[in-house]
Design a protein around this motif. Structure first.
Motif, PDB file in Angstrom:
ATOM      1  N   MET A  75       0.843  -1.213   0.000  1.00 43.38           N
ATOM      2  CA  MET A  75       0.000   0.000   0.000  1.00 43.38           C
ATOM      3  C   MET A  75       0.868   1.250   0.000  1.00 43.38           C
ATOM      4  SD  MET A  75      -3.272  -0.805   2.536  1.00 43.38           S
ATOM      5  CE  MET A  75      -2.395  -0.244   3.945  1.00 43.38           C
ATOM      6  N   THR A  76       1.955   1.213   0.751  1.00 44.82           N
ATOM      7  CA  THR A  76       2.858   2.361   0.823  1.00 44.82           C
ATOM      8  C   THR A  76       3.527   2.594  -0.520  1.00 44.82           C
ATOM      9  OG1 THR A  76       3.237   1.964   3.164  1.00 44.82           O
ATOM     10  CG2 THR A  76       4.858   3.304   2.019  1.00 44.82           C
ATOM     11  N   ALA A  77       4.029   1.526  -1.144  1.00 42.47           N
ATOM     12  CA  ALA A  77       4.697   1.659  -2.441  1.00 42.47           C
ATOM     13  C   ALA A  77       3.733   2.145  -3.508  1.00 42.47           C
ATOM     14  CB  ALA A  77       5.308   0.313  -2.843  1.00 42.47           C
ATOM     15  N   LYS A  78       2.479   1.708  -3.419  1.00 43.07           N
ATOM     16  CA  LYS A  78       1.464   2.102  -4.405  1.00 43.07           C
ATOM     17  C   LYS A  78       1.136   3.590  -4.303  1.00 43.07           C
ATOM     18  CE  LYS A  78      -2.627   0.394  -3.822  1.00 43.07           C
ATOM     19  NZ  LYS A  78      -3.776  -0.509  -3.698  1.00 43.07           N
ATOM     20  N   ASP A  79       1.330   4.144  -3.118  1.00 41.96           N
ATOM     21  CA  ASP A  79       0.913   5.519  -2.867  1.00 41.96           C
ATOM     22  C   ASP A  79       2.078   6.505  -2.768  1.00 41.96           C
ATOM     23  OD1 ASP A  79      -1.086   7.469  -2.328  1.00 41.96           O
ATOM     24  OD2 ASP A  79      -0.593   7.381  -0.200  1.00 41.96           O
ATOM     25  N   CYS A  80       3.314   6.032  -2.935  1.00 43.25           N
ATOM     26  CA  CYS A  80       4.449   6.951  -2.783  1.00 43.25           C
ATOM     27  C   CYS A  80       4.576   7.844  -4.020  1.00 43.25           C
ATOM     28  CB  CYS A  80       5.738   6.174  -2.541  1.00 43.25           C
ATOM     29  SG  CYS A  80       6.388   5.326  -3.975  1.00 43.25           S
ATOM     30  N   SER A  81       5.368   8.883  -3.879  1.00 40.27           N
ATOM     31  CA  SER A  81       5.613   9.814  -4.977  1.00 40.27           C
ATOM     32  C   SER A  81       7.093   9.803  -5.316  1.00 40.27           C
ATOM     33  CB  SER A  81       5.207  11.229  -4.579  1.00 40.27           C
ATOM     34  OG  SER A  81       3.845  11.280  -4.259  1.00 40.27           O
ATOM     35  N   ILE A  82       7.385   9.916  -6.588  1.00 42.19           N
ATOM     36  CA  ILE A  82       8.772  10.001  -7.041  1.00 42.19           C
ATOM     37  C   ILE A  82       8.959  11.384  -7.654  1.00 42.19           C
ATOM     38  CG2 ILE A  82      10.515   9.066  -8.611  1.00 42.19           C
ATOM     39  CD1 ILE A  82       9.049   6.382  -8.395  1.00 42.19           C
ATOM     40  N   MET A  83       9.953  12.101  -7.137  1.00 40.81           N
ATOM     41  CA  MET A  83      10.215  13.455  -7.619  1.00 40.81           C
ATOM     42  C   MET A  83      11.576  13.471  -8.316  1.00 40.81           C
ATOM     43  SD  MET A  83      10.230  16.997  -5.499  1.00 40.81           S
ATOM     44  CE  MET A  83       8.525  16.835  -5.065  1.00 40.81           C
ATOM     45  N   ILE A  84      11.591  13.930  -9.546  1.00 41.57           N
ATOM     46  CA  ILE A  84      12.826  14.042 -10.321  1.00 41.57           C
ATOM     47  C   ILE A  84      13.057  15.513 -10.603  1.00 41.57           C
ATOM     48  CG2 ILE A  84      14.001  13.417 -12.463  1.00 41.57           C
ATOM     49  CD1 ILE A  84      12.130  10.960 -12.577  1.00 41.57           C
ATOM     50  N   ALA A  85      14.230  16.009 -10.212  1.00 38.13           N
ATOM     51  CA  ALA A  85      14.570  17.412 -10.448  1.00 38.13           C
ATOM     52  C   ALA A  85      15.732  17.486 -11.434  1.00 38.13           C
ATOM     53  CB  ALA A  85      14.944  18.089  -9.135  1.00 38.13           C
ATOM     54  N   LEU A  86      15.574  18.303 -12.460  1.00 45.55           N
ATOM     55  CA  LEU A  86      16.625  18.546 -13.444  1.00 45.55           C
ATOM     56  C   LEU A  86      17.029  20.007 -13.381  1.00 45.55           C
ATOM     57  CD1 LEU A  86      15.030  16.723 -16.494  1.00 45.55           C
ATOM     58  CD2 LEU A  86      16.981  15.926 -15.175  1.00 45.55           C
ATOM     59  N   SER A  87      18.326  20.261 -13.451  1.00 44.41           N
ATOM     60  CA  SER A  87      18.782  21.646 -13.516  1.00 44.41           C
ATOM     61  C   SER A  87      19.942  21.723 -14.503  1.00 44.41           C
ATOM     62  CB  SER A  87      19.203  22.161 -12.132  1.00 44.41           C
ATOM     63  OG  SER A  87      20.265  21.405 -11.630  1.00 44.41           O
TER      64      SER A  87
END
Length: 130
Positions: free
Chosen positions: A37-49
């Protein structure tokens, strides 16, 4: 909390899959579901600069492209284990998702298969010696 998640993930992966009827097995199954349930609901944030061509890339990973280079970072958010109280709701929701998928995809596949057989009435199976 990330260390706790890592511990649960490791313990869930190493636990024997066969149900031996123990409370420990049942508890592990509940923990596995909470991790899922935790993995299904997590968020992945990718930052490019953007980074300069002559800048040292030893500190951050760099993605080269045809015109410029980008430094990037990846973060995973919301890895707190979901509470036990949310299990019944999530279980019902998962059931609805599986039911909807089964109805729509299976119906679609069955319709496609029946159309194929109608198009070609000769459905002879030919066996060749190998």
């Amino acid at each position: 909390m990330g260390l706790m998640m890592k511990h649960f993930t490791r313990s869930c992966l190493t636990f024997p899959p066969k149900d031996d009827g123990t409370v420990a097995f049942a508890l592990t199954k509940v923990q596995q579901y909470r991790v899922a349930m935790t993995a299904k609901d997590c968020s992945i944030m990718i930052a490019l600069s953007p980074c300069l061509q002559d800048a040292s890339s030893d500190q951050r990973p760099v993605v080269p492209s045809s015109r410029s280079r980008f430094a990037f970072s990846v973060s995973v958010l919301d890895l707190d284990l979901k509470p036990y109280e949310s299990i019944p709701h999530q279980y019902k929701l998962d059931g609805k998702i599986v039911s909807y998928y089964s109805k729509t995809v299976c119906a679609k596949d069955n319709a496609m298969m029946s159309t194929r057989f109608k198009e070609s009435e000769d459905c002879t199976l030919v066996l060749h010696k190998v």
